[in-house]
Design an enzyme around this catalytic site. Sequence first.
Site, PDB file in Angstrom:
ATOM      1  N   LYS A  76      33.261  40.368  44.011  1.00 60.58           N
ATOM      2  CA  LYS A  76      33.991  39.127  44.278  1.00 60.58           C
ATOM      3  C   LYS A  76      34.297  39.003  45.776  1.00 60.58           C
ATOM      4  CE  LYS A  76      34.294  38.979  39.658  1.00 60.58           C
ATOM      5  NZ  LYS A  76      35.128  39.535  38.622  1.00 60.58           N
ATOM      6  N   TRP A 103      40.894  37.756  31.406  1.00 56.75           N
ATOM      7  CA  TRP A 103      40.614  39.137  31.798  1.00 56.75           C
ATOM      8  C   TRP A 103      41.695  40.101  31.338  1.00 56.75           C
ATOM      9  CZ3 TRP A 103      35.987  40.622  32.335  1.00 56.75           C
ATOM     10  CH2 TRP A 103      35.020  39.764  32.874  1.00 56.75           C
ATOM     11  N   ASP A 140      44.852  45.067  38.004  1.00 52.69           N
ATOM     12  CA  ASP A 140      43.475  44.597  38.058  1.00 52.69           C
ATOM     13  C   ASP A 140      43.430  43.554  39.165  1.00 52.69           C
ATOM     14  OD1 ASP A 140      41.077  43.288  37.864  1.00 52.69           O
ATOM     15  OD2 ASP A 140      41.170  42.902  35.712  1.00 52.69           O
TER      16      ASP A 140
HETATM   17  C1  LIG Z   1      35.140  39.982  37.190  1.00 58.13           C
HETATM   18  C2  LIG Z   1      36.411  40.539  36.659  1.00 58.13           C
HETATM   19  C3  LIG Z   1      36.437  41.655  35.807  1.00 58.13           C
HETATM   20  C4  LIG Z   1      35.181  42.305  35.296  1.00 58.13           C
HETATM   21  O1  LIG Z   1      34.437  42.862  36.297  1.00 58.13           O
HETATM   22  P1  LIG Z   1      33.062  43.625  35.943  1.00 58.13           P
HETATM   23  O2  LIG Z   1      32.751  44.309  37.236  1.00 58.13           O
HETATM   24  O3  LIG Z   1      32.070  42.603  35.564  1.00 58.13           O
HETATM   25  O4  LIG Z   1      33.356  44.570  34.850  1.00 58.13           O
HETATM   26  C5  LIG Z   1      37.667  42.142  35.419  1.00 58.13           C
HETATM   27  N1  LIG Z   1      38.817  41.574  35.820  1.00 58.13           N
HETATM   28  C6  LIG Z   1      38.828  40.499  36.628  1.00 58.13           C
HETATM   29  C7  LIG Z   1      40.126  39.917  37.055  1.00 58.13           C
HETATM   30  C8  LIG Z   1      37.626  39.942  37.064  1.00 58.13           C
HETATM   31  O5  LIG Z   1      37.625  38.873  37.870  1.00 58.13           O
END
Ligand SMILES: *Cc1c(COP(=O)(O)O)cnc(C)c1O
Length: 360
Positions: free
Chosen positions: A195, A102, A171
């Site tokens: 999540k 990511w 993030d």
């Molecule tokens: C799932 C995830 C993303 C992407 O999320 P989307 O909502 O699908 O764009 C980005 N960073 C991390 C750490 C993730 O787990």
Amino acid sequence: MARSHNFSAGPSALPTEVLQEARDEFFDFSGSGMSVMEISHRSELFMALAYQAEQDLRAILDVPKHYKVLFLHGGASMQFSQVPMNLLRGKGTADYLHTGLWSGKAVEAARRYCDVRVVGSGEPWGFDRIPGAAEWHLNPDAAYLHYTENETVHGVQFAAAPTPEVPLVCDACSSLLSKPINVARHGLIYAAAQKNIGAAGVTVVIVDEALLGGALPMTPDILNYARLARAESMLNTPATFSWYLTGLMLRWILRQGGIRPVHQANLAKARLLYGAIDGSGGFYVNKVQPAFRSINNVPFTMACPVLEKSFLRLADLSGFKGLKGHAAVGGIRASIYNAVTLASVEALVAFMQDFQSRHG
Ligand SMILES: *Cc1c(COP(=O)(O)O)cnc(C)c1O
């Protein structure tokens, strides 16, 4: 009603209680005779819901007053571009830590807007650890330092947040609300809801208002944090149902006693699962260094792909869902977010031990 043991990485499990609440008021939200999906985002009813969700989030994470809380579209992936568009503030460079899939995507997206400097990388170690801060080459002139608190695919997580001189951007897509985070030490934190926080469609952004106002001129209003903050995340129609579900999830966290008990429960699940993997005599292997093992996503492999395939097939038939590893790394991955119960993890561990006794 039979509920599966859901270990999906995202969209992922929601607490049964939250789903029941949503079901109970699906046709009639707050006595309005309308579903929450059928009312205006500008109605008093929805504004009250939005206000309450923000207050609950602020209470749970101890968000200081000078931070804006936004509920946006576009997922965490949108933030990969929205962050540099808004936070470069006239600077030409930004620092990034590359610790897995990511953060790699965040780096690639940011390259369109600035000179990205990867100041630390776990790549030489196959992303089995977070490289030590002593090995980072931070730039004092960077607009910000970006890190990915939990790498959802590789299963590595920071043991402690970085402490740079420049604003810190996080993030926290797969870890926000699963453990405490020191908001005041960050310039900006973002996480999509699917999540630990709710359902796909809404992305939470927590940002220090001192960083706002310097967006690149090409930034559309709809991606401009300052304008979004002024409009209380309602420059256009927001993802009302996801926002509502996030509100229910925040209430659920408060009912658990807040972020600390939720974190303790998550630690207990992680300990149990890693213990089972490490105690399998090498039948199941997680290669992440123990200090950096994720409490949210637990990837593991077995001796051969054929065995993994039959594990996944039998697991699925036995009610354990979403265990297939990400395509980039293969193997198996159990995501044990907030809504995954200890009982589900216990059942998975029992299944793993049984599988091993038949195939070990
Ligand atoms: C799932 C995830 C993303 C992407 O999320 P989307 O909502 O699908 O764009 C980005 N960073 C991390 C750490 C993730 O787990």
